[in-house]
Design an enzyme around this catalytic site. Structure first.
Site, mmCIF file in Angstrom:
data_model
loop_
_atom_site.group_PDB
_atom_site.id
_atom_site.type_symbol
_atom_site.label_atom_id
_atom_site.label_comp_id
_atom_site.label_asym_id
_atom_site.label_seq_id
_atom_site.Cartn_x
_atom_site.Cartn_y
_atom_site.Cartn_z
ATOM 1 C CE LYS A 189 -0.160 -0.456 4.757
ATOM 2 N NZ LYS A 189 -1.108 -1.006 6.115
ATOM 3 N NE ARG A 241 -6.545 0.528 11.737
ATOM 4 C CZ ARG A 241 -5.271 0.579 11.115
ATOM 5 N NH1 ARG A 241 -4.346 1.331 11.329
ATOM 6 N NH2 ARG A 241 -5.007 -0.407 10.687
ATOM 7 C CE1 TYR A 257 12.565 31.434 4.526
ATOM 8 C CE2 TYR A 257 13.000 29.044 4.223
ATOM 9 C CZ TYR A 257 12.715 30.428 3.796
ATOM 10 O OH TYR A 257 12.518 30.343 2.223
ATOM 11 C CG MET A 295 9.696 23.307 -0.711
ATOM 12 S SD MET A 295 8.545 24.540 -1.622
ATOM 13 C CE MET A 295 7.288 25.020 -0.690
HETATM 14 C C1 LIG Z 1 -0.054 -1.819 6.704
HETATM 15 C C2 LIG Z 1 -0.590 -3.208 7.183
HETATM 16 C C3 LIG Z 1 0.235 -4.278 7.345
HETATM 17 C C4 LIG Z 1 1.681 -4.288 7.236
HETATM 18 O O1 LIG Z 1 2.219 -3.791 8.425
HETATM 19 P P1 LIG Z 1 3.795 -3.585 8.867
HETATM 20 O O2 LIG Z 1 3.826 -2.979 10.101
HETATM 21 O O3 LIG Z 1 4.326 -2.639 7.599
HETATM 22 O O4 LIG Z 1 4.325 -4.911 8.518
HETATM 23 C C5 LIG Z 1 -0.470 -5.668 7.620
HETATM 24 N N1 LIG Z 1 -1.785 -5.527 8.004
HETATM 25 C C6 LIG Z 1 -2.548 -4.661 7.695
HETATM 26 C C7 LIG Z 1 -4.082 -4.693 7.999
HETATM 27 C C8 LIG Z 1 -2.124 -3.578 7.462
HETATM 28 O O5 LIG Z 1 -2.979 -2.291 7.208
#
Ligand SMILES: *Cc1c(COP(=O)(O)O)cnc(C)c1O
Length: 361
Positions: A36, A132, A257, A305
């Site tokens: 992702k 969650r 800055y 930046m």
């Molecule tokens: C992002 C995610 C993972 C991977 O987690 P890592 O800590 O990067 O290994 C696994 N399962 C779910 C549901 C996730 O959202």
């Protein structure tokens, strides 16, 4: 090759090595690689193509990420971790042969309302304490039986949960979550998946039928108390730029800055062409290390930046145009994250569009 300023170099052989590390930890589990957020900043399609034949499935957060993979002819199993939230997403999931997480009773109601035939593969997610996504364990039996009655749903339903504290090897919450997960499923048959990177590395019982590593694939330590080197993980991404100016500053002069850094004595500073516009953290503290010609050099002043400044005092043989490493091999992104009071995940997936990408080797 045209010389570039801010760029990343990706070592895809390190990715391969890290996949093998997952296999060593969890030899009996199937491997679902989490790619992702543009594969944690490493490039969704590049990583997906490289993992072809190496992993058993990939996981993304959202439908559009999965469609991007299918659009690029990535075959094999793809799980959409956030599932769907509207009925009109279902035909798309079917068309592209995507698998989805079912995490709420509302999603079940959508599937029921369609009253269609199909073979949509689903993973029922149970909330075991992360609070969650996921269904309440008390609703498991009811929701599972409703899913099993949906003609749209493939009969082999997987089960998953997600850990909140697996990065802390001392925190027993992970084992309580796993226990609740296993107790909830009881004797129902179906493949189980609970472990992220931290889970599979430090909690052997969490390996189960499928493991879902993300961070460790990219060579970054998922554990609070251990470095990637200690875990034999190799960083895939290194971030670089170049020195575009070197100048003397007199004792008492301020740099950058807000003048947050004052020269305590006459100093030599380097201006490097990288900043928060590239994804380097603006909140990196004074003293955050960079590496030039094998020497560690501290950050001074505020990150802007497009540029940042380094103190060259006490260094040798550093000149205009020299390459600067901001993180990567020999300078863990975990360390930079600590200086910036953030986590390595945000730094990796925060690399911006203008940063050029090179594959090493
Ligand atoms: C992002 C995610 C993972 C991977 O987690 P890592 O800590 O990067 O290994 C696994 N399962 C779910 C549901 C996730 O959202």
């Amino acid at each position: 090759m045209i010389p570039v300023a801010a760029h990343i170099e990706l070592d895809l052989s390190a990715l391969q090595h890290n996949v093998h590390r997952v296999r060593e930890y969890a030899p009996k589990s199937q491997l679902m690689a989490v790619i992702k957020a543009n594969a944690y900043g490493h490039g969704l399609l590049r990583v997906a193509n490289h993992l072809k034949g190496e992993v058993d499935a990939v996981a993304v957060a959202r439908l559009d990420e999965a469609m991007c993979l299918r659009g690029a002819h990535i075959q094999g199993r793809i799980l959409v971790l956030q599932g769907f939230s509207q009925a009109n997403e279902i035909p798309v999931l079917q068309k592209y042969q995507l698998e989805v997480v079912i995490h709420s009773v509302e999603q079940v109601a959508i599937l029921e309302s369609l009253n269609k035939q199909g073979s949509l593969r689903v993973w029922l997610k149970i909330d075991t304490g992360m609070n969650r996504l996921g269904i309440n364990p008390a609703k498991f039996v009811e929701i599972l039986s409703r899913l099993q009655q949906c003609k749209l749903v493939h009969p082999s339903i997987g089960f998953m949960t997600h850990f909140a504290n697996a990065d802390d090897e001392q925190d027993e919450k992970t084992m309580r979550q796993l226990q609740l997960f296993n107790d909830t499923i009881g004797a129902y048959s179906g493949e189980k998946s609970s472990a992220n990177s931290a889970g599979l590395m430090s909690w052997p019982a969490s390996r189960q039928d499928w493991v879902r590593p993300g961070l460790m694939l990219y060579g970054v330590s998922p554990l609070l108390a251990k470095t990637a080197a200690q875990l034999n993980l190799l960083p895939v991404m290194s971030l670089y730029s170049r020195i575009i100016a070197i100048k003397q500053v007199k004792k008492g002069q301020a740099v950058g800055y807000g003048g947050s850094w004052l020269a305590e004595k006459d100093a030599l500073i380097a201006v490097v062409s990288i900043g928060y516009g590239d994804g380097y953290p603006r909140h990196a503290k004074q003293g955050t290390p960079a590496i030039i010609n094998n020497q560690r050099v501290p950050l001074i002043g505020r990150v802007s930046m497009d540029m940042l400044t380094l103190d060259l005092s006490g260094t040798r043989h550093i000149k205009l145009g020299d390459k600067v490493k901001l993180w990567g091999e020999g300078l863990p992104v975990e360390e930079i994250a600590a200086y910036a009071e953030t986590i390595p995940y945000t730094l990796l997936c925060g690399i911006t569009q203008r940063v050029q990408v090179y594959e090493k080797g």
